[in-house]
Design a protein around this motif. Structure first.
Motif, PDB file in Angstrom:
ATOM      1  N   ALA A 110      -5.562   4.855  14.891  1.00 17.95           N
ATOM      2  CA  ALA A 110      -5.410   5.414  15.321  1.00 17.95           C
ATOM      3  C   ALA A 110      -4.264   4.369  16.116  1.00 17.95           C
ATOM      4  CB  ALA A 110      -5.026   6.476  16.084  1.00 17.95           C
ATOM      5  N   SER A 111      -5.429   3.176  15.683  1.00 18.29           N
ATOM      6  CA  SER A 111      -5.325   2.336  17.319  1.00 18.29           C
ATOM      7  C   SER A 111      -4.311   1.346  16.570  1.00 18.29           C
ATOM      8  CB  SER A 111      -6.356   1.628  17.467  1.00 18.29           C
ATOM      9  OG  SER A 111      -7.220   0.971  16.121  1.00 18.29           O
ATOM     10  N   ALA A 112      -3.584   1.436  14.976  1.00 17.42           N
ATOM     11  CA  ALA A 112      -2.892   1.034  14.007  1.00 17.42           C
ATOM     12  C   ALA A 112      -1.492   1.257  14.035  1.00 17.42           C
ATOM     13  CB  ALA A 112      -3.083  -0.412  12.978  1.00 17.42           C
ATOM     14  N   PRO A 113      -0.220   1.488  14.562  1.00 20.81           N
ATOM     15  CA  PRO A 113       0.901   1.891  14.006  1.00 20.81           C
ATOM     16  C   PRO A 113       0.957   2.574  12.370  1.00 20.81           C
ATOM     17  CG  PRO A 113       1.604  -0.066  14.168  1.00 20.81           C
ATOM     18  CD  PRO A 113      -0.259   0.047  14.222  1.00 20.81           C
ATOM     19  N   ALA A 114       1.479   3.941  11.841  1.00 17.65           N
ATOM     20  CA  ALA A 114       2.091   4.490  11.141  1.00 17.65           C
ATOM     21  C   ALA A 114       3.019   3.119  10.113  1.00 17.65           C
ATOM     22  CB  ALA A 114       2.032   5.778  11.056  1.00 17.65           C
ATOM     23  N   LEU A 115       3.224   2.811  11.242  1.00 18.07           N
ATOM     24  CA  LEU A 115       4.284   1.929  10.596  1.00 18.07           C
ATOM     25  C   LEU A 115       3.615   0.963  10.131  1.00 18.07           C
ATOM     26  CD1 LEU A 115       4.843  -1.323  12.330  1.00 18.07           C
ATOM     27  CD2 LEU A 115       5.818   0.668  13.985  1.00 18.07           C
ATOM     28  N   ALA A 116       2.154   0.504   9.779  1.00 19.60           N
ATOM     29  CA  ALA A 116       2.150  -0.658   9.314  1.00 19.60           C
ATOM     30  C   ALA A 116       1.937  -0.235   8.014  1.00 19.60           C
ATOM     31  CB  ALA A 116       1.238  -1.782  10.294  1.00 19.60           C
ATOM     32  N   GLN A 117       1.428   0.981   8.030  1.00 13.62           N
ATOM     33  CA  GLN A 117       0.346   1.461   6.730  1.00 13.62           C
ATOM     34  C   GLN A 117       1.216   1.426   5.666  1.00 13.62           C
ATOM     35  OE1 GLN A 117      -2.293   2.533   4.828  1.00 13.62           O
ATOM     36  NE2 GLN A 117      -1.367   1.950   3.836  1.00 13.62           N
ATOM     37  N   ALA A 118       3.087   1.870   6.523  1.00 14.00           N
ATOM     38  CA  ALA A 118       4.408   2.490   5.484  1.00 14.00           C
ATOM     39  C   ALA A 118       4.665   0.950   4.857  1.00 14.00           C
ATOM     40  CB  ALA A 118       5.444   2.502   6.219  1.00 14.00           C
ATOM     41  N   ALA A 119       4.553   0.041   5.005  1.00 14.31           N
ATOM     42  CA  ALA A 119       4.960  -1.215   4.780  1.00 14.31           C
ATOM     43  C   ALA A 119       3.617  -1.800   3.850  1.00 14.31           C
ATOM     44  CB  ALA A 119       5.134  -2.697   5.813  1.00 14.31           C
ATOM     45  N   ALA A 120       3.018  -1.764   4.432  1.00 18.85           N
ATOM     46  CA  ALA A 120       1.797  -1.652   3.208  1.00 18.85           C
ATOM     47  C   ALA A 120       1.759  -0.692   1.819  1.00 18.85           C
ATOM     48  CB  ALA A 120       0.205  -1.766   3.410  1.00 18.85           C
ATOM     49  N   ASP A 121       2.562   0.537   1.971  1.00 22.20           N
ATOM     50  CA  ASP A 121       2.718   1.227   1.085  1.00 22.20           C
ATOM     51  C   ASP A 121       3.254   0.705   0.417  1.00 22.20           C
ATOM     52  OD1 ASP A 121      -0.328   2.842   1.839  1.00 22.20           O
ATOM     53  OD2 ASP A 121       1.390   4.121   2.437  1.00 22.20           O
ATOM     54  N   THR A 122       4.582   0.252   0.937  1.00 21.47           N
ATOM     55  CA  THR A 122       6.008  -0.173   0.189  1.00 21.47           C
ATOM     56  C   THR A 122       5.888  -1.361  -0.456  1.00 21.47           C
ATOM     57  OG1 THR A 122       6.929   0.914   1.512  1.00 21.47           O
ATOM     58  CG2 THR A 122       8.115  -0.543   0.457  1.00 21.47           C
ATOM     59  N   MET A 123       4.993  -1.939  -0.299  1.00 20.42           N
ATOM     60  CA  MET A 123       4.917  -3.327  -0.693  1.00 20.42           C
ATOM     61  C   MET A 123       4.316  -3.174  -2.419  1.00 20.42           C
ATOM     62  SD  MET A 123       3.608  -5.774   2.177  1.00 20.42           S
ATOM     63  CE  MET A 123       3.646  -7.246   0.644  1.00 20.42           C
ATOM     64  N   GLN A 124       3.402  -2.138  -2.065  1.00 24.05           N
ATOM     65  CA  GLN A 124       2.293  -1.597  -3.404  1.00 24.05           C
ATOM     66  C   GLN A 124       2.597  -0.749  -4.119  1.00 24.05           C
ATOM     67  OE1 GLN A 124      -0.202   1.226  -2.441  1.00 24.05           O
ATOM     68  NE2 GLN A 124      -0.238   2.626  -3.616  1.00 24.05           N
ATOM     69  N   THR A 125       3.853   0.031  -3.756  1.00 30.28           N
ATOM     70  CA  THR A 125       4.740   0.458  -5.171  1.00 30.28           C
ATOM     71  C   THR A 125       5.718   0.935  -5.469  1.00 30.28           C
ATOM     72  OG1 THR A 125       5.410   1.286  -3.050  1.00 30.28           O
ATOM     73  CG2 THR A 125       3.653   3.138  -3.584  1.00 30.28           C
ATOM     74  N   ALA A 126       6.172  -0.626  -4.423  1.00 30.03           N
ATOM     75  CA  ALA A 126       7.233  -2.301  -5.322  1.00 30.03           C
ATOM     76  C   ALA A 126       6.732  -2.541  -6.231  1.00 30.03           C
ATOM     77  CB  ALA A 126       8.062  -3.069  -3.848  1.00 30.03           C
ATOM     78  N   GLY A 127       6.110  -2.792  -6.158  1.00 31.42           N
ATOM     79  CA  GLY A 127       4.770  -3.357  -7.180  1.00 31.42           C
ATOM     80  C   GLY A 127       5.198  -4.805  -7.507  1.00 31.42           C
ATOM     81  N   MET A 128       4.490  -5.493  -7.694  1.00 29.07           N
ATOM     82  CA  MET A 128       4.506  -7.893  -7.385  1.00 29.07           C
ATOM     83  C   MET A 128       4.323  -7.422  -9.181  1.00 29.07           C
ATOM     84  SD  MET A 128       2.617  -8.326  -3.806  1.00 29.07           S
ATOM     85  CE  MET A 128       3.034 -10.212  -4.387  1.00 29.07           C
ATOM     86  N   ALA A 129       5.136  -8.734  -9.121  1.00 31.04           N
ATOM     87  CA  ALA A 129       4.444  -9.505 -10.559  1.00 31.04           C
ATOM     88  C   ALA A 129       3.367 -10.075 -10.632  1.00 31.04           C
ATOM     89  CB  ALA A 129       6.226 -10.293 -11.457  1.00 31.04           C
ATOM     90  N   MET A 130       3.190 -10.964  -9.692  1.00 33.09           N
ATOM     91  CA  MET A 130       1.684 -11.864  -9.291  1.00 33.09           C
ATOM     92  C   MET A 130       1.091 -11.130  -9.256  1.00 33.09           C
ATOM     93  SD  MET A 130       1.424 -12.771  -5.353  1.00 33.09           S
ATOM     94  CE  MET A 130       0.352 -14.263  -6.499  1.00 33.09           C
ATOM     95  N   ASN A 131      -0.253 -11.393 -10.607  1.00 33.93           N
ATOM     96  CA  ASN A 131      -1.225 -10.676 -10.494  1.00 33.93           C
ATOM     97  C   ASN A 131      -1.813  -9.866  -8.599  1.00 33.93           C
ATOM     98  OD1 ASN A 131      -4.154  -9.763 -10.758  1.00 33.93           O
ATOM     99  ND2 ASN A 131      -4.621 -11.447 -11.880  1.00 33.93           N
TER     100      ASN A 131
END
Length: 222
Positions: free
Chosen positions: A79-100
């Motif tokens: 709770a000391s961090a915003p949910a928007l940060a997790q939203a960003a991390a989740d989006t980067m994860q689900t969007a997929g990355m071509a790199m290892n």
């Protein structure tokens, strides 16, 4: 006899020339392949950072992070961090990355200063640890096939200013750091080992209604 010697000498000269040229050609080909792979990683990082920044900029009112209790919980953001940060991390994860994914060092989601960097105004440095209003995630391969996991930092979600036409309206930044591992030991040796890559994207928060866009407004978001 002289003709035979001349032809044999020509063949010997050709063999020497071939031996001299081949390493140069191989080095050129390896360099071309390595450059292509490096550019692939760069484009992948740039696309991922932009996707994360877009998700965060649209979630100014998402509130504080949550830690769900279940048999298979998603990555936990306190709770000391915003949910928007997790939203960003989740989006980067689900969007997929071509790199290892194993080459990813960390991701920072932060309130950008006047230069678009973490920390106080005027700073143009990319820190390795989070300053104020910054959250850091690392890649955890042990989380259901690999996910970004909260690592450190804090940012009180209720302090976000997303007011239209407000001089203090905040921007959110995303920094992604990763390592590019050279395919060839020759190129890696020439470059001094793996190449550390960083990509940074900054976007203003999408504006909220005036009665809840920042602390102090009648229906301030939390």
């Amino acid at each position: 006899m002289s003709t035979f010697r001349r032809r044999r000498g020509e063949r010997g000269a050709s063999a020497v020339e071939f031996a001299l040229v081949v390493p140069i050609l191989l080095t050129f080909l390896l360099g071309t392949v390595e450059l292509g792979l490096y550019m692939k990683d760069y484009v992948s990082m740039s696309s991922s950072a932009r996707a994360g920044a877009r998700a965060a900029s649209a979630a100014a009112d998402a509130g504080p992070g949550t830690c769900e209790a279940s048999s298979n919980p998603p990555p936990c953001t306190p709770a000391s961090a915003p949910a928007l940060a997790q939203a960003a991390a989740d989006t980067m994860q689900t969007a997929g990355m071509a790199m290892n994914s194993q080459d990813i060092d960390w991701v920072m989601i932060y309130s950008a200063n006047d230069k678009g960097y973490p920390g106080s105004n005027g700073s143009t440095a990319i820190p390795t640890t989070c300053p104020a209003k910054c959250v850091k995630y690392v890649w955890d391969a042990n989380l259901s096939g690999g996910k970004f996991r909260y690592s450190s930092g804090s940012w009180t979600s209720s302090t976000v200013n997303a007011c239209l036409n407000d001089a203090s309206r905040e921007s959110v930044g995303v920094i992604l750091q990763a390592r590019h591992a050279w395919m060839s030991g020759l190129v890696g040796g020439l470059m001094g080992g793996d190449k550390t890559m960083t990509e940074r994207t900054v976007m203003q928060f999408e504006p909220l209604e005036q009665d809840r866009c920042k602390p102090g407004t009648p229906n301030a978001h939390s």
